[in-house]
Design a protein around this motif. Structure first.
Motif, PDB file in Angstrom:
ATOM      1  N   ARG A   1       0.797  -1.240   0.000  1.00 14.62           N
ATOM      2  CA  ARG A   1       0.000   0.000   0.000  1.00 14.62           C
ATOM      3  C   ARG A   1       0.822   1.279   0.000  1.00 14.62           C
ATOM      4  NH1 ARG A   1      -5.812  -0.780   2.979  1.00 14.62           N
ATOM      5  NH2 ARG A   1      -6.230  -2.866   2.146  1.00 14.62           N
ATOM      6  N   ARG A   2       1.963   1.307   0.645  1.00 13.68           N
ATOM      7  CA  ARG A   2       2.728   2.557   0.652  1.00 13.68           C
ATOM      8  C   ARG A   2       4.224   2.302   0.805  1.00 13.68           C
ATOM      9  NH1 ARG A   2       2.302   5.410   6.490  1.00 13.68           N
ATOM     10  NH2 ARG A   2       2.338   3.565   7.797  1.00 13.68           N
TER      11      ARG A   2
ATOM     12  N   ASP B   1      -5.538   3.241   1.903  1.00 20.29           N
ATOM     13  CA  ASP B   1      -5.928   3.325   0.497  1.00 20.29           C
ATOM     14  C   ASP B   1      -5.716   1.957  -0.151  1.00 20.29           C
ATOM     15  OD1 ASP B   1      -6.393   3.837  -2.138  1.00 20.29           O
ATOM     16  OD2 ASP B   1      -5.034   5.547  -2.295  1.00 20.29           O
ATOM     17  N   PRO B   2      -6.784   1.280  -0.595  1.00 18.68           N
ATOM     18  CA  PRO B   2      -6.608  -0.055  -1.182  1.00 18.68           C
ATOM     19  C   PRO B   2      -6.042  -0.026  -2.595  1.00 18.68           C
ATOM     20  CG  PRO B   2      -8.897   0.583  -1.291  1.00 18.68           C
ATOM     21  CD  PRO B   2      -8.197   1.682  -0.534  1.00 18.68           C
ATOM     22  N   ASP B   3      -5.985   1.147  -3.218  1.00 16.67           N
ATOM     23  CA  ASP B   3      -5.487   1.250  -4.593  1.00 16.67           C
ATOM     24  C   ASP B   3      -4.545   2.451  -4.715  1.00 16.67           C
ATOM     25  OD1 ASP B   3      -5.193   0.649  -7.298  1.00 16.67           O
ATOM     26  OD2 ASP B   3      -6.938   1.833  -7.891  1.00 16.67           O
ATOM     27  N   PRO B   4      -3.410   2.413  -4.036  1.00 13.75           N
ATOM     28  CA  PRO B   4      -2.533   3.584  -3.988  1.00 13.75           C
ATOM     29  C   PRO B   4      -1.666   3.716  -5.233  1.00 13.75           C
ATOM     30  CG  PRO B   4      -1.546   1.790  -2.781  1.00 13.75           C
ATOM     31  CD  PRO B   4      -2.883   1.291  -3.251  1.00 13.75           C
TER      32      PRO B   4
ATOM     33  N   ASP C   1      -3.121  -7.713  -0.291  1.00 14.23           N
ATOM     34  CA  ASP C   1      -3.404  -6.560  -1.136  1.00 14.23           C
ATOM     35  C   ASP C   1      -3.137  -6.914  -2.585  1.00 14.23           C
ATOM     36  OD1 ASP C   1      -4.265  -4.528   0.614  1.00 14.23           O
ATOM     37  OD2 ASP C   1      -2.216  -4.227   1.317  1.00 14.23           O
TER      38      ASP C   1
END
Length: 722
Positions: free
Chosen positions: A199-200, A223-226, A282
């Motif tokens: 995610r990040r 955020d699931p779609d970063p 993820d």
């Protein structure tokens, strides 16, 4: 008519739920798995990257193809390509390029989706300990997106655009000391996998002995779609000296599976017990992938079927991809459902022997209690054996056939006397929250990523309740997933010995402090209800009056005492604070997170009396909340937003005596319901106490005296004249 019944049939937990939890640090059996890889830096599971397979060293076609010079904008006069080791294993090699020359920058002709991983290897030509940049690379273009500078010392600088972010090392923390040693990359082939994920994060895995994870703390952990790295080409640059390197978009096996170690269950689940598997993972944000999990026998291929004998199992995760992408898996949990039984259905109605009832509903969900005093103990115990000795019996109270209380008896108290007619048994009873408080968690399961309501539902079912027992409004707020769960560090996970009740209260107090929660009576029984103030509504369930004249003025019969409120009292409470600080902890960056709110007008001592806001305190009055479940600034700000209206406003509260208030269907008004007090306003009930000592007065009228405590939520508005 008030009826109190004990010893009826009540569903209860017979055998506990079982759980198998696996994560990267504890549980994956890679020797029994196929085509999956656990990255050595973060222990995240994924389909095997092709550069770590044996085929990578013999194959160069299809998914194993390297980027060739013709796939880039390389100047053909300054760059050549040649194979190393076997045909097709092409490296780019510079020819006569001066240091820092513009042609040293090579950009791919192809554009790639966001978060695309890459493979990079280069030959480090330098000798000795001198520190200089061996190679640079990045996504999109220099100074536009994420880029890396690899130094001859093994250090790596991470940049986003023109902003320097951090320096890491390829050597990693190999001895577990927390130190990250530097070591020269001289005269060796350096190989790195660059994987935007989690995610990040950018995870860099190296053949130098380790690697690192860089966490971009400006990205939201929820955020699931970063966009960790941007969509576009990939570029490389060797700023100094001779350049010899190879790179390619990182590709993976297209299918594989992982199994956990074979685990012993606490007991063999009985035949027919069902199970489910939660996967904590993820998606990469591009490509096509799928993931599924199940509970298997220890051979890893036979689905687990409970039969009362089988007491070992393992978790299996199946992954598929498109060669270009994979799921990133942190862990999984397989849950075997609990088994419920029932107490014998041998109801005993005690009303003929009760001389006093009291019902108390406090502000907290565990404060609902019912007490009754019974005469003729010996006679009662012929109907309900051992009533004076054995507790935890089911008990329910109905008013005119409609449930008003449902719970369990505590240890009874018998008052001895010289004659049975004046002996008494006192039954003190808790509502069913007692069941939640009594259930101790034996096998913790992570709650990361769940809606708060779903997490509460899971905890309630652990204690033996079923979906039909729950009325939980979705909060729309998911619990954090920020923690390093692949290494066994979860953001929200109960510990062994914690109770379901304390965790449900903790979740509500942290993430839904303005919501009402608790067991409430319904026409058909009782449910555990979680509801926000909005669905509870501001529309009053009833209107009540302070005088005969008010009732008549509003068109009601003034001679009905059930419409009147007695001893109405109202007062204003000052704000609890005007400065709120919420502090949490980001386990990935190892830094505190904090949000702060200050109502400066409320704290300003210099304001004239006419200029002061309604919540004026004239000085700073702080309130602080510290909770490690608050794992990001965004979460802290959400908590602030929930606390501000509750803590910084001046509140008007009231209490009054009246007859027990009932909905039209006969269910008592409960905590959270709204009552309109004529010519005063609308009040939300916060707690109530009911005493049933005399059912009928001298005139034959029902008397059920109750005392209510409520908070004003709307002022009285005089209706317009027609």
């Amino acid at each position: 008519m008030i009826e109190t019944t004990v010893d009826f049939g009540e569903a209860r937990l017979k055998r506990d739920r079982l759980a198998l939890v696996v994560n990267g640090r504890d549980g994956w059996d890679l020797l029994s798995s196929s085509n999956v890889w656990l990255d050595p830096v973060t222990q995240t599971l994924m389909l095997t990257p092709l550069p770590v397979t044996q085929e990578w060293h013999t194959t160069s076609t299809g998914a194993y193809a390297r980027i060739r010079r013709s796939d880039t904008d390389a100047n053909i006069l300054k760059w050549i390509e040649y194979p190393r080791g076997f045909d097709g294993n092409y490296y780019l090699h510079s020819v006569g390029l001066a240091d820092l020359h513009a042609d040293r920058l090579i950009t791919t002709s192809a554009s790639y989706p966001k978060n695309r991983p890459f493979y990079l290897t280069w030959l480090a030509y330098n000798y000795g300990p001198d520190a200089w940049v061996q190679i640079e690379c990045g996504w999109v273009a220099p100074s536009e997106d994420v880029s890396l500078r690899f130094w001859s010392t093994g250090q790596v600088d991470v940049w986003r655009g023109d902003n320097y972010l951090a320096t890491h090392t390829l050597a990693g923390d190999r001895d577990g000391s927390g130190e990250t040693p530097y070591e020269t990359q001289a005269m060796r082939d350096v190989v790195v996998l660059l994987i935007p994920c989690r995610r990040r994060s950018l995870v860099v895995v190296s053949n130098a002995g380790g690697g690192f994870e860089h966490v971009f703390d400006d990205l939201s952990p929820d955020d699931p779609d970063p966009d960790i790295t941007g969509a576009g080409p990939f570029w490389t640059r060797v700023p100094y000296g001779q350049a010899t390197y190879q790179f390619a978009p990182l590709k993976y096996r297209d299918e594989g599976y992982a199994v956990s170690a074979c685990r012993d269950l606490r007991f063999a689940p009985t035949a027919g017990v069902t199970h489910s598997t939660i996967i904590y993972a993820d998606a990469p944000g591009y490509g096509l992938q799928s993931i599924a999990g199940d509970l298997m026998e220890c051979d890893g291929t036979t689905a687990f079927e409970a039969d009362g004998l089988l007491d070992t199992a393992r978790v299996r995760i199946n992954l598929t991809g498109d060669f270009n992408s994979t799921h990133y898996v942190y862990g999984a949990a397989s849950l075997l459902d609990a088994v419920r039984g029932s107490t014998p259905d041998e109801p005993v109605e005690l009303s003929d022997y009760i001389v006093q009832h009291d019902l108390s509903v406090g502000e907290s969900p565990d404060s609902v209690q019912y007490t009754c005093v019974l005469k003729q103990p010996d006679t009662v115990q012929t109907l309900a054996p051992a009533l004076a000795r054995v507790d935890n019996r089911p008990v329910k109270v109905e008013i005119d056939g409609v449930p008003a209380f449902w719970g369990r008896t505590r240890k009874p108290v018998k008052t001895e006397a010289w004659h049975e007619q004046i002996e008494r048994i006192t039954l003190e009873c808790d509502d069913l929250w007692r069941v939640l408080d009594a259930y101790q968690i034996r096998e913790p399961v992570p709650l990361d990523g769940m809606d708060v309501s779903d997490a509460i539902a899971l905890l309630a079912t652990l204690a033996g309740f079923e979906a039909a027992d729950l009325d939980l409004e979705l909060t729309g707020y998911n619990l954090p997933t920020i923690a390093d769960s692949s290494r066994g560090e979860w953001a929200v996970i109960p510990e062994v010995g914690d109770t379901a009740g304390e965790w449900i209260k903790r979740l509500r107090e942290t993430f839904a402090p303005n919501w009402e929660i608790g067991f409430v009576p319904t026409v058909t029984g009782r449910v555990l209800r979680l509801v926000s103030p909005h669905p509870l509504g501001t529309t009053p369930a009833l209107t009540r009056y302070l005088s005969y004249a008010d009732a008549v003025r509003d068109g009601e019969p003034g001679d009905d005492p059930a419409l009147w409120l007695r001893s109405f009292r109202e007062q204003t409470l000052p704000p609890e604070c005007n400065e709120i600080t919420v502090t949490g902890w980001d386990p990935r960056t190892q830094k505190p997170v904090q949000a702060r709110y200050v109502d400066f007008p409320s704290a300003d001592p210099t304001l004239a009396a006419g200029d002061r806001p309604d919540n004026w305190l004239g000085e700073f009055v702080p309130y602080g909340l510290v909770n490690p479940m608050i794992t990001s600034t965004a979460v802290a700000e959400d908590v602030i937003a929930l606390l501000v209206p509750r803590l910084t406003s001046r509140r008007t509260v009231a209490d009054w005596d009246c007859e027990l208030l009932l909905h039209e269907d006969g269910v008592p008004l409960w905590r959270g319901d709204v009552v309109r007090v004529y010519r005063k306003g609308d009040y939300r009930i916060k707690r109530l106490d009911v005493s049933f000592r005399v059912e009928h007065d001298a005139l034959g009228m029902i008397r059920r005296s109750a005392r209510y405590h409520a908070e004003r939520i709307a002022d009285w508005v005089e209706p317009e004249e027609e």
